[in-house]
Design an enzyme around this catalytic site. Structure first.
Site, PDB file in Angstrom:
ATOM      1  N   ASP A 134      -7.682  -5.071  -0.068  1.00 53.94           N
ATOM      2  CA  ASP A 134      -8.660  -5.697  -1.584  1.00 53.94           C
ATOM      3  C   ASP A 134      -8.095  -7.921  -0.982  1.00 53.94           C
ATOM      4  O   ASP A 134      -8.924  -8.265  -1.946  1.00 53.94           O
ATOM      5  CB  ASP A 134      -8.316  -5.558  -2.285  1.00 53.94           C
ATOM      6  N   HIS A 153       1.113  -1.380   0.022  1.00 50.78           N
ATOM      7  CA  HIS A 153      -0.195   0.233  -0.234  1.00 50.78           C
ATOM      8  C   HIS A 153       1.102   0.940   0.178  1.00 50.78           C
ATOM      9  O   HIS A 153       1.959   1.298   0.851  1.00 50.78           O
ATOM     10  CB  HIS A 153      -0.992   0.292   1.113  1.00 50.78           C
TER      11      HIS A 153
HETATM   12  N1  ACO Z   1       4.430  -7.732  -4.984  1.00 55.26           N
HETATM   13  C1  ACO Z   1       5.376  -7.462  -4.677  1.00 55.26           C
HETATM   14  N2  ACO Z   1       6.558  -6.532  -5.075  1.00 55.26           N
HETATM   15  C2  ACO Z   1       5.629  -5.524  -4.719  1.00 55.26           C
HETATM   16  C3  ACO Z   1       4.288  -5.722  -3.969  1.00 55.26           C
HETATM   17  C4  ACO Z   1       3.639  -6.302  -4.554  1.00 55.26           C
HETATM   18  N3  ACO Z   1       2.336  -6.359  -4.428  1.00 55.26           N
HETATM   19  N4  ACO Z   1       4.168  -4.079  -4.073  1.00 55.26           N
HETATM   20  C5  ACO Z   1       5.283  -2.969  -3.747  1.00 55.26           C
HETATM   21  N5  ACO Z   1       6.234  -4.147  -4.971  1.00 55.26           N
HETATM   22  C6  ACO Z   1       7.720  -4.398  -4.479  1.00 55.26           C
HETATM   23  C7  ACO Z   1       7.492  -3.088  -5.374  1.00 55.26           C
HETATM   24  O1  ACO Z   1       8.554  -4.293  -6.411  1.00 55.26           O
HETATM   25  C8  ACO Z   1       9.346  -1.671  -4.821  1.00 55.26           C
HETATM   26  O2  ACO Z   1      10.334  -3.035  -5.059  1.00 55.26           O
HETATM   27  P1  ACO Z   1      11.914  -2.825  -4.686  1.00 55.26           P
HETATM   28  O3  ACO Z   1      12.039  -1.329  -4.016  1.00 55.26           O
HETATM   29  O4  ACO Z   1      12.893  -3.475  -4.615  1.00 55.26           O
HETATM   30  O5  ACO Z   1      11.656  -1.437  -6.570  1.00 55.26           O
HETATM   31  C9  ACO Z   1       8.684  -1.971  -3.967  1.00 55.26           C
HETATM   32  O6  ACO Z   1       8.099  -2.601  -3.339  1.00 55.26           O
HETATM   33  C10 ACO Z   1       7.726  -0.111  -3.576  1.00 55.26           C
HETATM   34  O7  ACO Z   1       7.390  -0.448  -4.730  1.00 55.26           O
HETATM   35  P2  ACO Z   1       6.006   1.021  -5.225  1.00 55.26           P
HETATM   36  O8  ACO Z   1       5.434   0.244  -6.164  1.00 55.26           O
HETATM   37  O9  ACO Z   1       7.342   1.484  -5.729  1.00 55.26           O
HETATM   38  O10 ACO Z   1       5.245   0.829  -4.262  1.00 55.26           O
HETATM   39  P3  ACO Z   1       3.660   2.029  -4.586  1.00 55.26           P
HETATM   40  O11 ACO Z   1       3.783   2.740  -3.253  1.00 55.26           O
HETATM   41  O12 ACO Z   1       4.156   2.536  -5.561  1.00 55.26           O
HETATM   42  O13 ACO Z   1       3.567   0.864  -4.736  1.00 55.26           O
HETATM   43  C11 ACO Z   1       1.042  -0.495  -4.760  1.00 55.26           C
HETATM   44  C12 ACO Z   1       1.539   0.564  -4.264  1.00 55.26           C
HETATM   45  C13 ACO Z   1       0.381  -0.241  -6.119  1.00 55.26           C
HETATM   46  C14 ACO Z   1      -0.684  -0.711  -3.686  1.00 55.26           C
HETATM   47  C15 ACO Z   1       1.475  -1.380  -5.232  1.00 55.26           C
HETATM   48  O14 ACO Z   1       2.083  -1.916  -3.277  1.00 55.26           O
HETATM   49  C16 ACO Z   1       1.047  -2.583  -5.756  1.00 55.26           C
HETATM   50  O15 ACO Z   1       1.416  -2.642  -6.658  1.00 55.26           O
HETATM   51  N6  ACO Z   1       0.368  -3.807  -5.126  1.00 55.26           N
HETATM   52  C17 ACO Z   1      -1.045  -4.842  -6.048  1.00 55.26           C
HETATM   53  C18 ACO Z   1      -1.620  -3.791  -6.225  1.00 55.26           C
HETATM   54  C19 ACO Z   1      -3.188  -4.100  -5.109  1.00 55.26           C
HETATM   55  O16 ACO Z   1      -3.356  -4.564  -4.190  1.00 55.26           O
HETATM   56  N7  ACO Z   1      -3.415  -2.341  -5.006  1.00 55.26           N
HETATM   57  C20 ACO Z   1      -4.552  -2.335  -4.244  1.00 55.26           C
HETATM   58  C21 ACO Z   1      -4.297  -1.307  -3.187  1.00 55.26           C
HETATM   59  S1  ACO Z   1      -5.033  -0.750  -1.913  1.00 55.26           S
HETATM   60  C22 ACO Z   1      -6.566  -0.625  -2.344  1.00 55.26           C
HETATM   61  O17 ACO Z   1      -6.358   0.633  -3.541  1.00 55.26           O
HETATM   62  C23 ACO Z   1      -8.399  -0.935  -1.969  1.00 55.26           C
END
Ligand code: ACO
Length: 439
Positions: A374, A317
């Site tokens: 979710d 998140h």
């Molecule tokens: N699975 C694997 N790796 C992940 C995940 C994941 N679900 N989420 C983040 N990471 C990793 C990224 O690759 C990144 O790694 P790095 O530092 O080695 O490059 C690190 O964790 C940080 O990720 P960001 O994308 O920079 O985090 P951000 O805060 O921008 O993204 C998000 C948040 C979009 C929710 C992301 O975690 C994601 O894509 N999750 C899956 C989709 C999801 O569940 N969305 C629902 C959000 S909640 C809602 O809307 C109610």
């Protein structure tokens, strides 16, 4: 409305910061809210230094002042109008939460009865509005229909779109909260070829929606009270989440003076993406693909491999870098629903193994990637017999309460301006037009 307690301010922060840019320097004021991070007000920066700021994804930028919802991502805190989500989940109802978000205070008995009456008596759709549905392909995604239907709502209320009139604004908000479930159920029924139902005003909000969605004309629907309770809880948890992508979209569209139906339709479109509200649908698809508990480890390994392009849906998140408090509440409800409805879903075991494995894995621990709301909501919706393509629609019904609350707040914000970000231009410098023979 009572004012937030200013004694809650914990941080000692400077009242201003000085930014030096080469020869120039500028003093920027710092704004502090009742809780949360203080913010440097950079409005003077371009004029004084010629510099803009760059913050792709708004990682460090507040776009407005708001008194609606507070999140402390490090400590897993979520509050609506100061009330912790745990207390609202235990004692309140979705409709009461919608009132709270819109009006700032919990309703007394009279206010509650009036609100419920108003919402209940605005649930019907104009008959001409219903016919819009028949223009969609039979297999259209319900989110596509919801975006279109909501956008067209303004055409039915064009004489009541005076944004300067507080009563017209309030009525638009009531109409949206009241009609979104009717429209959502109609979109679903159209997509499966069932006759479109009418709202039954003798039922309360969530039960009414479940009836509109599931009841067939040929027999009465027997609904477990647990189904309505679980759905109400999910709606409370999804009702608002401060300046998330869809709410910020509602505010950005709202900043142009567009009508509230257009703003909320834009919010629905933003919610649709799998990085936002589309995640609950994506979680279920992912669990189905994993299929069996034995396959969990290979899914974890794939998510850790950046080249795979695969992420664990329902994990991580932008704000919660600790446990998502909504996930904690919903996890418990998920078990209750499955036990009470006698659902023995193998996907739950996959989900539990996945959660367990990810929480132990260094990659996820280091990056603070916890299950979000979710992760469990999809499993509950599945247990309640809600089809997967409707999951994000359910989220949209609940979030409408938050969207209208933010839209209403924005309308009376003396600092509100049209939202207009800047950019770092990376295209060509000026060049001369070349005729066809020179290309
Ligand atoms: N699975 C694997 N790796 C992940 C995940 C994941 N679900 N989420 C983040 N990471 C990793 C990224 O690759 C990144 O790694 P790095 O530092 O080695 O490059 C690190 O964790 C940080 O990720 P960001 O994308 O920079 O985090 P951000 O805060 O921008 O993204 C998000 C948040 C979009 C929710 C992301 O975690 C994601 O894509 N999750 C899956 C989709 C999801 O569940 N969305 C629902 C959000 S909640 C809602 O809307 C109610």
């Amino acid at each position: 409305m009572s004012q937030p307690d200013s004694s809650a301010v914990k941080q000692t922060v400077p009242s201003q910061v000085t930014v030096t840019a080469g020869e120039k320097s500028v003093i920027l004021p710092v704004h502090t809210g009742t809780l949360g991070n203080s913010c440097v007000d950079i409005a003077k920066l371009p004029k004084e230094t010629g510099l803009f700021t760059y913050d792709s994804g708004f990682m460090a930028t507040a776009s407005c002042r708001s008194a609606i919802t507070y999140i402390d991502g490090d400590n897993g805190v979520l509050m609506y109008r100061g009330y912790p989500i745990e207390q609202l989940s235990e004692h309140s109802s979705f409709l009461e939460v919608a009132y709270l978000l819109m009006n700032g205070e919990l309703p007394n008995q009279q206010e509650s009865a009036k609100f419920e009456h108003e919402v209940t008596h605005h649930t019907m759709m104009h008959e001409a509005f219903r016919t819009f549905l028949f223009g969609f392909r039979h297999d259209a995604h319900p989110m596509a229909m919801l975006v279109g239907m909501l956008g067209s709502m303004a055409s039915f209320y064009h004489n009541e779109l005076d944004l300067e009139d507080p009563e017209q604004r309030r009525m638009a908000a009531i109409r949206l909260i009241a009609k979104v479930p009717t429209i959502a159920a109609a979109c679903y029924r159209y997509s499966i070829g069932w006759p479109i139902g009418y709202p039954k005003n003798n039922l309360e909000y969530v039960t009414r929606f479940l009836h509109m969605m599931k009841e067939v004309p040929s027999e009465p629907l027997e609904l477990s009270p647990m189904a309505a309770k679980a759905m109400d809880l999910l709606f409370i948890l999804h009702a608002d989440h401060e300046q998330n992508a869809s709410t910020s979209t509602v505010r950005l569209v709202g900043s142009t003076g567009a009508n509230p139906y257009a703003c909320v339709a834009a919010g629905v479109a933003a919610l649709w993406g799998p990085a936002h509200g589309g995640a609950n649908e994506a979680v279920l698809k992912m669990l189905e693909e994993i299929g069996r508990p034995e396959n969990v480890q290979s899914a974890i390994d794939k998510a850790k491999n950046k080249e795979s392009g695969f992420r664990l849906m329902g994990f991580g998140h932008r704000v919660y870098k600790n446990f998502d408090p909504r996930a904690k509440i919903i996890r418990e409800m998920c078990h209750k629903v499955l036990a009470e409805l006698g659902v023995n879903d193998p996907l739950l075991e996959v989900a539990m193994r996945l959660e367990e494995a990810a929480l132990k894995d260094e990659y996820f621990v280091q990056r603070k990637l916890y299950p979000n709301v979710d992760f469990y909501s999809g499993i509950i919706y599945k247990a309640l017999g809600i089809p997967t393509e409707m999951f994000t629609v359910m989220f949209a019904i609940a979030r409408t309460a938050g969207w209208v609350a933010h839209w209403l707040e924005q309308q009376t914000d003396p600092e509100a301006k049209i939202g207009r970000p800047r950019q770092i231009y990376t295209g060509y410098a000026a060049r001369d037009y070349a005729g066809m023979d020179k290309r």
